[in-house]
Design a protein around this motif. Sequence first.
Motif, PDB file in Angstrom:
ATOM      1  N   PRO A 115       0.810  -1.224   0.000  1.00 25.48           N
ATOM      2  CA  PRO A 115       0.000   0.000   0.000  1.00 25.48           C
ATOM      3  C   PRO A 115       0.844   1.275   0.000  1.00 25.48           C
ATOM      4  CG  PRO A 115      -0.936  -1.566   1.540  1.00 25.48           C
ATOM      5  CD  PRO A 115       0.343  -2.191   1.031  1.00 25.48           C
ATOM      6  N   GLU A 116       1.994   1.262   0.684  1.00 24.09           N
ATOM      7  CA  GLU A 116       2.801   2.498   0.774  1.00 24.09           C
ATOM      8  C   GLU A 116       3.484   2.833  -0.550  1.00 24.09           C
ATOM      9  OE1 GLU A 116       3.264  -0.268   2.456  1.00 24.09           O
ATOM     10  OE2 GLU A 116       5.371  -0.889   2.474  1.00 24.09           O
ATOM     11  N   LYS A 117       3.544   1.858  -1.496  1.00 25.05           N
ATOM     12  CA  LYS A 117       4.114   2.133  -2.826  1.00 25.05           C
ATOM     13  C   LYS A 117       3.046   2.151  -3.915  1.00 25.05           C
ATOM     14  CE  LYS A 117       8.693   0.144  -1.913  1.00 25.05           C
ATOM     15  NZ  LYS A 117       9.840  -0.589  -2.481  1.00 25.05           N
ATOM     16  N   HIS A 271       1.818  11.724  -5.712  1.00 23.20           N
ATOM     17  CA  HIS A 271       1.777  10.544  -4.841  1.00 23.20           C
ATOM     18  C   HIS A 271       3.170   9.938  -4.667  1.00 23.20           C
ATOM     19  CE1 HIS A 271      -2.779   9.619  -5.704  1.00 23.20           C
ATOM     20  NE2 HIS A 271      -2.583  10.740  -5.037  1.00 23.20           N
ATOM     21  N   VAL A 272       3.960   9.905  -5.746  1.00 24.20           N
ATOM     22  CA  VAL A 272       5.313   9.321  -5.647  1.00 24.20           C
ATOM     23  C   VAL A 272       6.160  10.139  -4.669  1.00 24.20           C
ATOM     24  CG1 VAL A 272       7.408   8.664  -6.885  1.00 24.20           C
ATOM     25  CG2 VAL A 272       5.187   8.467  -8.026  1.00 24.20           C
ATOM     26  N   VAL A 273       6.027  11.459  -4.757  1.00 23.43           N
ATOM     27  CA  VAL A 273       6.793  12.333  -3.862  1.00 23.43           C
ATOM     28  C   VAL A 273       6.295  12.159  -2.417  1.00 23.43           C
ATOM     29  CG1 VAL A 273       7.218  14.767  -3.334  1.00 23.43           C
ATOM     30  CG2 VAL A 273       7.449  13.928  -5.672  1.00 23.43           C
ATOM     31  N   GLU A 274       4.980  12.047  -2.239  1.00 18.87           N
ATOM     32  CA  GLU A 274       4.439  11.823  -0.888  1.00 18.87           C
ATOM     33  C   GLU A 274       4.918  10.472  -0.343  1.00 18.87           C
ATOM     34  OE1 GLU A 274       0.270  14.371  -1.481  1.00 18.87           O
ATOM     35  OE2 GLU A 274       0.214  12.177  -1.553  1.00 18.87           O
ATOM     36  N   ALA A 277       8.435  10.887   0.808  1.00 18.46           N
ATOM     37  CA  ALA A 277       8.507  11.624   2.079  1.00 18.46           C
ATOM     38  C   ALA A 277       8.104  10.713   3.239  1.00 18.46           C
ATOM     39  CB  ALA A 277       7.601  12.848   2.016  1.00 18.46           C
ATOM     40  N   MET A 278       7.078   9.883   3.021  1.00 21.96           N
ATOM     41  CA  MET A 278       6.594   9.013   4.102  1.00 21.96           C
ATOM     42  C   MET A 278       7.538   7.843   4.359  1.00 21.96           C
ATOM     43  SD  MET A 278       2.462   8.917   3.805  1.00 21.96           S
ATOM     44  CE  MET A 278       2.293   8.620   2.070  1.00 21.96           C
ATOM     45  N   ALA A 279       8.349   7.492   3.317  1.00 23.93           N
ATOM     46  CA  ALA A 279       9.263   6.364   3.497  1.00 23.93           C
ATOM     47  C   ALA A 279      10.352   6.705   4.515  1.00 23.93           C
ATOM     48  CB  ALA A 279       9.880   5.974   2.169  1.00 23.93           C
TER      49      ALA A 279
END
Length: 280
Positions: A115-117, A271-274, A277-279
């Motif tokens: 989900p995070e990717k 979304h990729v940038v978010e 950042a969340m990673a």
Amino acid sequence: MTAQPGSELSGRELATQIRATTAARAAELAAAGRPPRLAVVTATDDEASASYVRSIASAAARVGVACDVLRTSTANGISATLAQLADDPEVQGVILQTPLPDGAGLADLATAIPPEKDVDGASPASLGRLAAGLPAFPPATAEAVLALLDHYQVELRGRHAVVVGRSVVVGKPAAHLLLDRHATVTICHSRTPDLPAITRQADVLVVATGRASLIGPEHVSPGTTVVDVGTNATPDGLAGDVHPAVAAVAAALTPVPGGVGPVTTALLLRHVVEATAMAG
Ligand SMILES: NC(=O)c1ccc[n+]([C@@H]2O[C@H](COP(=O)([O-])OP(=O)(O)OC[C@H]3O[C@@H](n4cnc5c(N)ncnc54)[C@H](OP(=O)(O)O)[C@@H]3O)[C@@H](O)[C@H]2O)c1
């Protein structure tokens, strides 16, 4: 910006704004040693799909997101590639491009995207989280519908939103997002009898059927805001699911091309940038 009666709800200005903030954030992350990276997995020779992938890659380059296009030809190849990408710390966003090889299902294969990717909300886990009101990346196209309505300050709370199309990638997630915004939502599909009787009740009409010019003036009431998600190749070029004559009846209409499409690509890259950042 407020929609004027009969106005065209272009997505270009909004897409430019989203790209600008995305590029700034991507540059900050790259400077901190965490460059955002997207992987697109594709298993098709379909020219429309290849052209879409090229447009994502060039849009990614413009905002400072690295983009790898990984080609395979079988469902097993897709599964193996997705499994590798799930464990690759250098890749923060993964898209599985359609069409897929015969017999392969998007929801089935996309379960391998964590989900995070899952920056295009393709996996059943992402759709389930969206439906449950939990954090998840919505499919960029569905989110683009809402982003456009917000950009033009179209009221949703308590309004009747009719979505034509119930696909997992557009219709259903768009309906969830509209519900979250307190619209009263009706979903129509190919077995809905007397479609015009329902669509004429809409304050906001979202059309995602893949049927060129399915929606005509008889489907729309004055005052309705119409979002046309359709992108159909016709002998006359790209056409939406909404006939151009609807512009004379509706309060406002998104153009094709230049409406939902550019906003979708911009949101996908955001979304990729978010995700980067969340990673952490
Ligand atoms: N702009 C973008 O960024 C973007 C992104 C993705 C998709 N799209 C476009 O959006 C459109 C829809 O894509 P999709 O993936 O959601 O398509 P899809 O998976 O083929 O789903 C189409 C939906 O439309 C319904 N439908 C078909 N004919 C209908 C009719 N005559 N009356 C009422 N409903 C009807 C189908 O009903 P049933 O379920 O009953 O079959 C189905 O739910 C396509 O043109 C696609 O190219 C655009």
